[in-house]
Enzyme design. Structure first.
Site, mmCIF file in Angstrom:
data_model
loop_
_atom_site.group_PDB
_atom_site.id
_atom_site.type_symbol
_atom_site.label_atom_id
_atom_site.label_comp_id
_atom_site.label_asym_id
_atom_site.label_seq_id
_atom_site.Cartn_x
_atom_site.Cartn_y
_atom_site.Cartn_z
ATOM 1 N N HIS A 172 -30.445 -34.908 5.812
ATOM 2 C CA HIS A 172 -31.709 -35.568 5.466
ATOM 3 C C HIS A 172 -31.737 -37.036 5.879
ATOM 4 C CE1 HIS A 172 -33.601 -32.355 3.011
ATOM 5 N NE2 HIS A 172 -32.355 -31.910 3.053
ATOM 6 N N ASP A 381 -34.521 -45.022 8.094
ATOM 7 C CA ASP A 381 -34.831 -43.943 7.151
ATOM 8 C C ASP A 381 -34.834 -42.619 7.902
ATOM 9 O OD1 ASP A 381 -35.590 -42.752 4.776
ATOM 10 O OD2 ASP A 381 -37.226 -44.158 4.391
#
Ligand code: GDG
Length: 735
Positions: A172, A381
């Site tokens: 992720h 991110d």
């Protein structure tokens, strides 16, 4: 513990946290499923009872009895199998290795990464513990899907114990460039752990590319078309950008209580009076919170006319509060908020509304709906779902998204105002643009972003990943079936016998002879010459030896064999019975001047390696170099040349201990055209060992036979293990 057997196919989702939360209130345990996050992605599977979860329940039971009770309830009511961890394990595996070593490193905060041997050991132990639990839960035909950086060793553990299992892994967070990744002391163990999976997924193509480059540089496994072959097993690497549950957002937006909350909030934050900037993130140093505040401060400084007209609402969700850096960050953020409010605040107007807390999603949604501008500014991110949730909440297509180009989401939401978060002036300017921009244009952009998040919602991410995982499994099974067995041989032999005119296309190195220390040492032995002469002497056979070698060597070695020769992957052809070489198409050699010094540098710095100059190619051989050094430097050169030659008509290939550059337009497939068109061929057999031979397989008519020597992906429907087994095959064919 043994659990009841399931009959149907099931997805077993393994992640650090289970999708349930447990609390103790007045000595009574409260167990609740926590909506949102990865668990939502499996809702449709969950309804059909086709999913189970394995993970830490986020709770330390007081005694064995409590442990048993929790386990029973979690399994019965939530399909969740808990892995209980001690506080020491949580400290070292979760707060320690996962969040003090991997998290900062993978987000490029190298100087913040702390590498502690005992934390690494606990990380290994906890991964083992997860494996123990998983092995109690798992049943034949289950699909295992492991999530995130806490469990990077788990795929390898599963593979070791059950080579046939179906395992997917999804990361992720970003996978950093190999330059950063190699800083990790236990980098090889981590890569090997991940490679236990059949499918490894990332949010973006960039992360997948970084991963494959690390695998090549650190472990030496090459990748082809997004696949890596390890011990004859294909591992696929791909990008699967995660979407959000758009349906859930829409349903909530239509819910009465949410509408009421929105109306109430609108009054509270005075949307009729202020333009609202909104940010929502976990309080994490990767999220660019101080950077955003500094830019907002500059914006206020440069735009005094906006004083009293704009408000920045910052929702910071407490996170990893046990880690020192998070505490320091909190102080820094609070100091900046205080400074801005102190400096610019007026009676009745506070520029920054800072909330250090979390909200239920239903209460968060109204903020998205009411915000004029969402400011999503991570320094790095993996994806960032907040950006997507904001877009999903803007049903009326108003609103502007300011988005950091370093968020994975930026690859999908290109209509946002994309910013470099480290450029304070640029970010401050983005605030201005968001306020002053043309409304029609803003709507157009929001509309197209909304379409995209509707087209790729969360359930698409899930099913796409699962389908790809199944397809890798099918591919692996197919490959097992492709090994040339007796039945396959018989089929080829009988087609060979019944055809009058046969075309035999054989590669040389790695197919007819094994690789030698130096290329000149791989001369054909007497038995090979006899074998080839025997084959070529049969009047029904047309034999073509098709190689990457230079024409002089091929001529010297195979002059007595009555066959055609193709040299330098097709740059030169000598068609039997002619003795003259012909160049396939005019080629220029200008490029060699550029590349020669690069190759030369490698020849000089890697003892034992040497440069080979062909008429239309350059090759660097490192078979004789120190194996480790050769491996490291070759991967580096290969990677470098790949970038260097992008958009040119040259191609770099990493062959067997050789790096070679040649023309893309020259390949074995093209070189064969004239042979294939010469006549109707009732029988064609093509054999090769590396990817240059794939060009040959590509152009074969459908009825042909193609055979690969060695493992790895190939278009050839059959493969054999070694040169020796192919020579045996040829002996039988010619007898
Ligand atoms: C990691 C990666 C990747 C936030 N505040 C509240 C709340 N949230 C929810 C948001 C959103 C989620 O948390 C945050 O997701 P992000 O993607 O923004 O970031 P990370 O937590 O760092 O997640 C990231 C993600 O994994 C998925 O792969 O995108 O890059 O770092 O859904 O809505 N939810 C509730 N109350 C809050 O106060 N209920």
């Amino acid at each position: 513990m043994k659990y009841e057997k399931m009959q149907k196919e099931r997805i077993v989702v393994v992640s650090n946290r289970l999708p349930v939360s447990i609390r103790r209130k007045h000595k009574i345990l409260k167990i609740q499923s926590s909506p949102g996050g990865v668990a939502t992605a499996f809702q449709s599977f969950q309804k059909e009872g086709k999913v189970a979860f394995v993970g830490w329940p986020g709770f330390i039971p007081e005694n064995q009895e409590e442990k048993r009770t929790i386990e029973e309830i979690l399994i019965r009511d939530h399909n969740s199998y808990p892995v209980f961890l001690s506080s020491k394990e949580i400290d070292k595996y979760y707060f320690g290795f996962s969040n003090r070593a991997i998290w900062p490193l993978f987000h490029y905060f190298t100087s913040m990464s702390e590498f502690d041997l005992s934390e690494w050991k606990t990380y290994q132990e906890v991964n083992e513990k997860f494996f123990q639990k998983l092995s109690e839960v798992i049943q034949p035909h289950d699909i295992i899907w492991i999530h995130d950086y806490h469990l990077m060793l788990l795929p390898g553990l599963v593979r070791q114990h059950d080579p046939e299992s179906t395992v997917g892994f999804f990361l992720h967070i970003p996978f950093p460039s190999s330059e950063i990744f190699r800083v990790l002391p236990w980098r090889k163990e981590v890569l090997k752990g991940l490679l236990g999976a059949d499918l490894i997924g990332f949010h973006t193509y960039e992360y997948a590319r970084h991963f494959m480059s690390s695998v090549l540089r650190l472990l030496g496994y090459e990748h082809e078309f997004g696949s890596v072959t390890i011990d004859q097993r294909t591992v696929r690497v791909g990008n699967f950008p995660m979407g959000i549950d758009v349906n859930r957002v829409e349903k909530l937006l239509a819910k009465k209580s949410v509408m009421m909350n929105t109306a109430e909030l609108s009054v509270n934050i005075q949307t009729s009076r202020y333009k609202i900037f909104l940010s929502v993130d976990r309080l994490d140093y990767t999220k660019g919170i101080p950077e955003r505040l500094k830019a907002f401060e500059l914006f206020l400084e440069q735009n005094p006319e906006q004083h009293g007209h704009v408000v920045m609402i910052m929702i910071c969700v407490p996170s990893r509060t046990m880690v020192k850096d998070y505490l320091l960050l909190r102080h820094e953020v609070e100091r900046l908020v205080g400074r801005i409010n102190g400096r610019f605040g007026l009676h009745g107007w506070i520029p920054v509304h800072y909330m250090y807390r979390s909200f239920p999603f239903e209460k968060l949604l109204p903020y998205y709906v009411l915000a004029d501008v969402a400011v999503v500014t991570p320094i790095r991110d993996g994806m960032n779902l907040v950006a997507k949730e904001y877009v999903a909440a803007k049903k009326d297509e108003t609103g502007v998204l300011i988005l950091s180009e370093a968020a994975g989401a930026a690859t999908e939401l290109g209509e946002a105002i994309l910013v470099n978060v480290n450029h304070t002036e640029e970010l401050a300017k983005a605030f201005e643009i968001a306020l002053e921009g043309d409304e029609a244009e803003q709507k157009k952009r929001m509309k197209s972003m909304r379409k995209r998040i509707h087209d790729y919602p969360l359930h698409y991410w899930t099913s796409n990943f699962i389908e790809s995982l199944k397809s890798v499994k099918r591919l692996q099974d197919e490959k097992k079936r492709k090994k040339l067995d007796m039945a396959g041989e018989d089929k080829i032999f009988s087609a060979f016998k019944s055809a009058k005119n046969r075309l035999l296309l054989l590669d040389y190195d790695g197919t007819l002879v094994p690789f030698a220390q130096r290329p000149e040492l791989a001369a054909p032995d007497d038995s090979l010459i006899a074998l080839l002469k025997g084959l070529a002497g049969n009047t029904g056979n047309t034999l073509v030896i098709i190689s990457g070698r230079d024409k002089e060597t091929l001529q010297e070695w195979l002059n007595d064999v009555p066959c055609s020769l193709i040299a330098e992957h097709g740059a030169w052809i000598r068609k039997y019975p002619r003795k003259k070489w012909k160049m396939e198409r005019p080629l220029s050699n200008e490029w060699k001047k550029e590349l020669y010094p690069i190759f030369k540098q490698y020849e000089v710095t890697v003892p034992g390696s040497f440069l080979e100059e062909k008429d239309y190619g350059l090759a660097w051989h490192y078979r004789k170099a120190n194996p480790e050094l050769g491996q490291i430097r070759s991967r580096e050169l290969f990677d470098y040349l790949n970038e260097f030659l992008a958009n040119t008509d040259l191609q770099v290939m990493h062959g067997n201990k050789i790096i070679e550059v040649r023309f893309m337009a020259v390949n074995k497939g093209r070189a064969l055209e004239s042979f294939l068109m010469q006549r109707e061929w009732p029988f064609i057999l093509a054999v090769g060992d590396d990817w240059t031979d794939e060009d040959m397989f590509k152009v074969l008519p459908p009825s042909s036979f193609a055979l690969k020597i060695g493992h790895g992906e190939s278009l050839a429907p059959y493969y054999l293990d070694s040169v020796k087994s192919f020579r045996d095959f040829l002996e039988k064919l010619s007898s």
